[in-house]
Design a protein around this motif. Structure first.
Motif, mmCIF file in Angstrom:
data_model
loop_
_atom_site.group_PDB
_atom_site.id
_atom_site.type_symbol
_atom_site.label_atom_id
_atom_site.label_comp_id
_atom_site.label_asym_id
_atom_site.label_seq_id
_atom_site.Cartn_x
_atom_site.Cartn_y
_atom_site.Cartn_z
ATOM 1 N N VAL A 103 0.875 -1.205 0.081
ATOM 2 C CA VAL A 103 0.066 0.019 -0.005
ATOM 3 C C VAL A 103 0.846 1.106 0.035
ATOM 4 C CG1 VAL A 103 -2.063 -1.061 1.161
ATOM 5 C CG2 VAL A 103 -0.399 0.072 2.503
ATOM 6 N N SER A 104 2.263 1.268 0.472
ATOM 7 C CA SER A 104 3.109 2.187 0.290
ATOM 8 C C SER A 104 3.166 2.525 -1.114
ATOM 9 C CB SER A 104 4.355 1.956 0.995
ATOM 10 O OG SER A 104 4.136 1.585 2.377
ATOM 11 N N GLY A 105 2.916 2.043 -2.230
ATOM 12 C CA GLY A 105 3.088 2.328 -3.457
ATOM 13 C C GLY A 105 2.108 3.387 -3.915
ATOM 14 N N ALA A 106 1.151 3.726 -3.123
ATOM 15 C CA ALA A 106 0.330 5.186 -3.232
ATOM 16 C C ALA A 106 1.240 6.322 -3.105
ATOM 17 C CB ALA A 106 -0.950 5.063 -2.200
ATOM 18 N N THR A 107 2.203 6.140 -2.463
ATOM 19 C CA THR A 107 3.318 7.449 -2.142
ATOM 20 C C THR A 107 3.541 8.111 -3.516
ATOM 21 O OG1 THR A 107 4.089 6.211 -0.349
ATOM 22 C CG2 THR A 107 5.428 8.206 -1.007
#
Lengths: 23, 386
Positions: free
Chosen positions: B300-304
């Protein structure tokens, strides 16, 4: 261009982790 | 070995901290294609010099620092390319590709480890140098600064892109010095810088402390598990691409404003990993639970990229490189600070010390996300046109 940017960043990530791998 | 690994990582991060801001001015003068090409080529080609001296000596550490400088110098160039090649409603898709670095991390373990075991450490350096040389040849043949300079675009495509991007928004136009006073007193710029710091702090804690936690507390060596060591990184990249496409789509349909979209993505990229870091120290006896929630947090850190990183180009497309350079400097500071907290906070591996390190990272993620919620923006700021 997008493909070349992706490949470049992939190499950048590889270089960043290369020292830990060699260790 | 752990101390040595920390030192090599630390020096690389110092390089990535010093480089982005000077590089953003240099990029505005000589163009992003040259700086990105030289940055990637320089970092990769330097690997060929490592075998000439002693491995893990001060010689190698110096090379790591310079590799960090080259790597850090590439970030502003990417945002300048984003501003000069992509219309505002398609930029998140391109910016989300920056997460390919995460795939590079996975590939280092996947390809690098068997190579080092089979042919020795030096082979890794020669492979990296060869691959970057081949890449650089392709880069200089195929890539141009802007649609106006590209020889293989049809006139129709060129006109379409120039119309969609708008007048005045190109890398070359960023040559005048940025209005530093107005830039540094701009709240959305500091929102990007703070949120990038939080994101990098969280990522560093996930990569350093959570993997170490799995190893020392559960005896589960994630880096030797072929699937679980690469799954989070590929998931991170795929999630980034998906978030980028989705956010561009909803902005194009005028379903939400750009500011709302960026804040929603920061909510996903900061609060969810923060919550994971908060609970991971209390996750029972089975390593499956912490390993699964670690994977979910990295993914979910891919949303950065579609959130914080894209906000840097939203607020000032003409000075996107400078704003992103500033953000990445804070990001590198966040990674360094997290590395020190992990190193100093985990003496003795007591349950309390793990929870403290995870709790600090969760707090930083939540705090920086709150700052972004309060003062972040997806709108072009007036000083962009000064």
């Amino acid at each position: 261009m997008v493909g070349m940017v992706v490949l470049g960043l992939l190499l950048s990530g590889f270089v960043e982790r290369s020292a830990s791998v060699a260790l | 070995n752990e101390g040595l690994d920390f030192r090599l990582r630390e020096m690389f991060l110092w390089g990535t901290l010093f480089a982005p801001l000077p590089s953003s001015r240099l990029t505005a003068k000589v163009g992003p294609v040259r700086i990105f090409g030289i940055g990637i080529l320089g970092a990769g080609a330097l690997a060929v010099f490592v075998p000439f001296g002693a491995w893990f000596s001060s010689y190698h550490i110096t090379i790591r620092f310079v590799q960090g400088l080259f790597t850090g110098s590439t970030w502003p160039a990417l945002h300048m390319l984003a501003a000069s090649w992509f219309p505002p409603l398609q930029r998140s898709g391109f910016v989300s590709c920056y997460s390919a670095v995460s795939v590079g991390h996975a590939m280092a373990g996947l390809l690098g480890t068997p190579l080092v075991l089979a042919l020795g450490r030096d082979s890794l350096c020669y492979l990296l140098a060869t691959l970057t040389l081949l890449w650089a040849m392709g880069w200089w043949i195929l890539v141009r600064e802007s649609p106006a300079e590209h020889p293989r675009l049809s006139d129709e495509q060129r006109r379409h892109l120039q119309r969609a991007i708008g007048p005045g928004l190109s890398a070359r136009n960023a040559v005048p010095p940025p209005p530093w006073r107005r830039l540094l007193s701009s709240l959305p710029v500091w929102a990007c810088a703070m949120a990038t710091l939080g994101s990098h702090w969280g990522q560093a804690t996930l990569q350093l402390a959570v993997t170490k936690y799995l190893m020392l507390v559960y005896g589960f060596a994630l880096r030797y598990d072929r699937v679980l060591s690469v799954l989070p990184h590929f998931g991170h990249f795929l999630a980034a691409l998906t978030f980028g496409r989705v956010v561009d789509h909803v902005r194009g349909q005028a379903l939400v404003s750009t500011t709302t979209a960026r804040k929603l993505l920061v909510y996903i990229s900061h609060f969810l990993p923060g919550a994971v870091l908060f609970v991971v120290g209390y996750s029972g006896c089975d390593p499956a639970t912490p390993a699964a929630i670690y994977t979910a947090a990295v993914v979910v850190s891919g949303a950065t990229a579609a959130g914080v990183y894209s906000s840097a180009v939203d607020v000032a497309p003409n000075f996107a490189g400078t704003v992103f350079g500033l953000s990445q400097t804070f990001g590198a500071a966040g990674s360094l600070a997290a590395s020190y907290v992990v190193k100093e906070g985990l003496h003795g591996s007591l349950p309390g010390s793990w929870r403290l390190v995870f709790g600090v990272a969760a707090f930083v993620l939540a705090f920086t996300a709150t700052v972004f919620m309060a003062i972040g923006s997806g709108s072009v700021q007036p000083w962009n046109y000064s």
